[in-house]
Design a protein around this motif. Structure first.
Motif, short mmCIF file in Angstrom:
data_model
loop_
_atom_site.label_atom_id
_atom_site.label_comp_id
_atom_site.label_asym_id
_atom_site.label_seq_id
_atom_site.Cartn_x
_atom_site.Cartn_y
_atom_site.Cartn_z
N ARG A 29 0.82 -1.21 0.00
CA ARG A 29 0.00 0.00 0.00
C ARG A 29 0.86 1.26 0.00
NH1 ARG A 29 -5.24 -0.03 0.32
NH2 ARG A 29 -5.25 2.13 1.07
N LEU A 30 1.99 1.22 0.71
CA LEU A 30 2.88 2.38 0.73
C LEU A 30 3.41 2.66 -0.67
CD1 LEU A 30 4.75 4.55 1.89
CD2 LEU A 30 6.32 2.71 2.58
N TYR A 31 3.89 1.64 -1.35
CA TYR A 31 4.52 1.86 -2.65
C TYR A 31 3.48 2.19 -3.72
CZ TYR A 31 8.50 0.23 -0.08
OH TYR A 31 9.49 0.12 0.87
N GLY A 32 2.29 1.64 -3.56
CA GLY A 32 1.21 2.03 -4.47
C GLY A 32 0.83 3.49 -4.28
N TRP A 33 0.80 3.93 -3.02
CA TRP A 33 0.49 5.33 -2.71
C TRP A 33 1.60 6.25 -3.25
CZ3 TRP A 33 2.90 9.09 0.27
CH2 TRP A 33 2.13 10.20 0.62
N LEU A 34 2.85 5.85 -3.08
CA LEU A 34 3.96 6.65 -3.59
C LEU A 34 3.91 6.76 -5.12
CD1 LEU A 34 6.92 5.43 -1.35
CD2 LEU A 34 5.97 7.75 -1.44
N ALA A 35 3.54 5.67 -5.78
CA ALA A 35 3.45 5.69 -7.24
C ALA A 35 2.37 6.67 -7.70
CB ALA A 35 3.16 4.29 -7.77
N ARG A 36 1.24 6.68 -6.99
CA ARG A 36 0.16 7.61 -7.36
C ARG A 36 0.57 9.05 -7.07
NH1 ARG A 36 -5.31 4.43 -5.37
NH2 ARG A 36 -6.39 5.88 -6.76
N MET A 37 1.35 9.24 -6.02
CA MET A 37 1.83 10.58 -5.71
C MET A 37 2.79 11.06 -6.80
SD MET A 37 3.73 11.95 -2.28
CE MET A 37 4.18 13.69 -2.12
N LEU A 38 3.72 10.20 -7.22
CA LEU A 38 4.66 10.57 -8.27
C LEU A 38 3.93 10.91 -9.57
CD1 LEU A 38 7.48 7.94 -7.66
CD2 LEU A 38 7.62 10.41 -7.28
N ALA A 39 2.82 10.22 -9.84
CA ALA A 39 2.04 10.51 -11.04
C ALA A 39 1.43 11.90 -11.01
CB ALA A 39 0.94 9.46 -11.22
N ASN A 40 1.32 12.48 -9.80
CA ASN A 40 0.79 13.84 -9.66
C ASN A 40 1.88 14.91 -9.66
OD1 ASN A 40 -2.32 14.14 -8.98
ND2 ASN A 40 -1.64 12.18 -8.13
N CYS A 41 3.13 14.51 -9.89
CA CYS A 41 4.23 15.47 -9.87
C CYS A 41 4.45 16.10 -11.25
CB CYS A 41 5.51 14.79 -9.39
SG CYS A 41 5.49 14.35 -7.64
N THR A 42 3.37 16.51 -11.89
CA THR A 42 3.45 17.24 -13.15
C THR A 42 2.90 18.64 -12.94
OG1 THR A 42 1.22 16.60 -13.90
CG2 THR A 42 3.05 15.08 -14.40
N GLU A 43 3.26 19.54 -13.82
CA GLU A 43 2.79 20.92 -13.69
C GLU A 43 1.27 21.00 -13.77
OE1 GLU A 43 2.85 24.84 -12.86
OE2 GLU A 43 4.60 23.50 -12.84
N GLU A 44 0.69 20.24 -14.70
CA GLU A 44 -0.77 20.26 -14.86
C GLU A 44 -1.47 19.76 -13.60
OE1 GLU A 44 -4.27 18.34 -17.75
OE2 GLU A 44 -2.16 17.76 -18.00
N ALA A 45 -1.00 18.62 -13.07
CA ALA A 45 -1.62 18.06 -11.88
C ALA A 45 -1.41 18.98 -10.68
CB ALA A 45 -1.04 16.68 -11.59
N TYR A 46 -0.23 19.57 -10.56
CA TYR A 46 0.04 20.46 -9.44
C TYR A 46 -0.90 21.65 -9.42
CZ TYR A 46 2.46 23.73 -6.37
OH TYR A 46 2.76 24.62 -5.36
N GLN A 47 -1.09 22.29 -10.57
CA GLN A 47 -1.97 23.45 -10.63
C GLN A 47 -3.42 23.05 -10.33
OE1 GLN A 47 -0.95 26.55 -10.79
NE2 GLN A 47 1.20 25.92 -11.04
N ARG A 48 -3.85 21.90 -10.84
CA ARG A 48 -5.22 21.43 -10.59
C ARG A 48 -5.41 21.13 -9.10
NH1 ARG A 48 -5.05 17.18 -13.60
NH2 ARG A 48 -4.48 15.74 -11.93
N ASN A 49 -4.47 20.40 -8.52
CA ASN A 49 -4.62 20.00 -7.13
C ASN A 49 -4.49 21.19 -6.18
OD1 ASN A 49 -4.89 17.32 -7.94
ND2 ASN A 49 -2.69 16.93 -7.81
N LYS A 50 -3.55 22.08 -6.46
CA LYS A 50 -3.41 23.26 -5.61
C LYS A 50 -4.66 24.13 -5.70
CE LYS A 50 -0.43 27.19 -4.49
NZ LYS A 50 -0.19 26.85 -3.08
N GLY A 51 -5.24 24.24 -6.89
CA GLY A 51 -6.47 25.01 -7.04
C GLY A 51 -7.59 24.45 -6.18
N ARG A 52 -7.74 23.13 -6.17
CA ARG A 52 -8.76 22.50 -5.32
C ARG A 52 -8.51 22.82 -3.84
NH1 ARG A 52 -7.96 16.47 -7.85
NH2 ARG A 52 -9.43 16.59 -9.59
N MET A 53 -7.24 22.69 -3.44
CA MET A 53 -6.90 22.86 -2.04
C MET A 53 -7.10 24.30 -1.58
SD MET A 53 -3.51 20.41 -2.01
CE MET A 53 -3.19 20.54 -0.25
N VAL A 54 -6.66 25.25 -2.39
CA VAL A 54 -6.82 26.66 -2.03
C VAL A 54 -8.31 27.02 -1.97
CG1 VAL A 54 -6.42 29.03 -2.78
CG2 VAL A 54 -4.56 27.37 -2.88
#
Length: 421
Positions: free
Chosen positions: A84-109
């Motif tokens: 579960r840890l490594y699956g979670w890390l893999a999904r986190m790494l998949a979000n380390c793109t500029e597009e995903a970062y802006q989308r996720n930060k927008g949701r959070m803010v």
């Protein structure tokens, strides 16, 4: 309707408050003898909409490797045979793109700004006090390279109209006068004047008392062992004593323990416990202590003034559900405090604490409906449970009451992971 809220931390209690205010009968279950005694107990004390950002960001994989090599490292990974840890890390790494970062930060803010406003409304309505201050947050940069990356974070702040100021060393000292004693140790900062501070534990306990005044029932020392289901709905909660409690609707707000509860129902909640540490110590010299919160960007440590105390919080340790207090983590917190506020308080008098932050791979909490008609989640807030608690609770109460939420909510529920897949 009768709602069972599973979890008595700051997220569960704020959910109960807004549900009760919407006219529902509410019961809160928690395994602890009181409210706010786990992750909400001694967090960093920040209510920081402006600092709401996902850990998954462009460049983070390389930074993470460097952090792992530091003596006072902000990130610690204990090698574990845990899929579960490594699956979670893999999904986190998949979000380390500029597009995903802006989308996720927008949701959070979006959610964090709404939550800060909801907290202010609640404070005006109830007069609740919790050592709060409205003096902003200062993110402090020790190197020019850190300062050069400020535009990466301010683009979303601009999009949502969040006020901020990029400061030179003199500006940082004007915001936090005690930094004058260590003026050579930083090159600038990012100040977020709309952020607040406060003791989440005191808030949770006092809000629980207010909830009781509105008819909410709290059942402490009651562990949640499982859920019963039938025909696409939850039919009851099994307690650790084997008792079955029933309601019309259920809210899973057990923080890092929520995935284990929902997994037997076929719900894969991508939440992993990220262990954090804190020190709480009395102020020794008010003029040498922080005014509000200072974020030490190098060590990822927050130093916050809470009344006559200083709270120093930080570290992201991936160690499963371990609550072991590790000496090296304490040393990192002490190092940051000694560098920036050397005379503010005596670490020898500090209380050392650790808690498990429920973190999603995209940084955004999971708030809303599930595939079961009467089961809702309010979890996965990571380091921002205190920041987002009131907004999450108010949003959830609107959804459960059949009202249109005041902010967009479709991308906050667990369905966003199905859409991404």
């Amino acid at each position: 309707m009768h709602v069972l809220v599973l979890g008595g931390g700051v997220v569960g209690v704020t959910s109960a408050w807004y549900l009760a205010r919407a006219g529902h009968q509410v019961t809160v279950l928690d395994r602890q003898p009181g409210a706010g005694l786990e992750t909400s107990f001694a967090n960093a004390g920040q209510v920081s909409p402006g600092y709401s950002a996902p850990w998954a960001a462009p460049g983070i994989p390389i930074k993470a490797l460097k952090w792992l090599m530091m003596r006072h490292r902000p990130l610690v990974l204990w090698p574990r045979l845990e899929p579960r840890l490594y699956g979670w890390l893999a999904r986190m790494l998949a979000n380390c793109t500029e597009e995903a970062y802006q989308r996720n930060k927008g949701r959070m803010v979006r959610l964090a700004e709404y939550s800060r406003d909801a907290l202010r409304d609640l404070r005006r309505e109830t007069g609740i006090a919790y050592d709060h201050r409205e003096k902003g947050t200062l993110q402090l940069f020790r190197t020019q390279k850190q300062l050069d990356h400020v535009p990466d974070d301010t683009r979303v702040l601009d999009a949502y109209g969040v006020p901020y100021a990029v400061l030179d060393p003199a500006g940082c000292i004007a915001a936090e006068p005690a930094l004058a004693h260590v003026s050579g140790s930083f090159v600038g900062g990012l100040r977020l004047p709309g952020d607040e501070t406060g003791d989440a534990h005191i808030f949770t306990q006092r809000l629980a008392a207010l909830c009781e005044g509105h008819g909410v029932r709290f059942r402490y020392d009651t562990a949640v062992a499982g859920l019963r289901r039938e025909a696409g709905a939850v039919t009851g909660v099994v307690t650790g004593m084997g008792e079955v409690l029933t309601a019309d609707a259920y809210v899973a707000a057990l923080g890092s323990y929520t995935p284990a509860l929902l997994r037997p129902l076929g719900i894969d909640l991508p939440v992993y416990p990220v262990k954090g540490y804190s020190l709480t110590l009395p102020v020794a010299d008010a003029e040498a202590a922080p005014v509000s919160t200072v974020m030490d960007e190098t060590y990822k440590v927050a130093i916050t003034r809470l009344g006559d105390r200083i709270r120093v919080g930080g570290t992201a340790e991936l160690a499963g559900f371990s609550h072991a207090l590790r000496g090296p983590r304490r040393e990192t917190l002490v190092r940051s405090l000694a560098d920036l506020f050397p005379n503010g308080g005596d670490p020898a008098k500090a209380r050392f604490w650790t808690g498990l932050r429920p973190m999603t791979p995209d940084g955004t909490p999971i708030v809303g409906r599930t595939a079961f008609s009467n089961l809702f989640t309010n979890t996965g807030h990571g380091t921002l449970g205190w920041t987002m608690a009131c907004g999450s609770g108010r949003l959830l109460a609107d959804l459960m009451s059949g009202c249109s939420p005041e902010i967009a909510a479709d991308d906050l529920a667990i369905g966003r992971y199905r859409r991404a897949a």
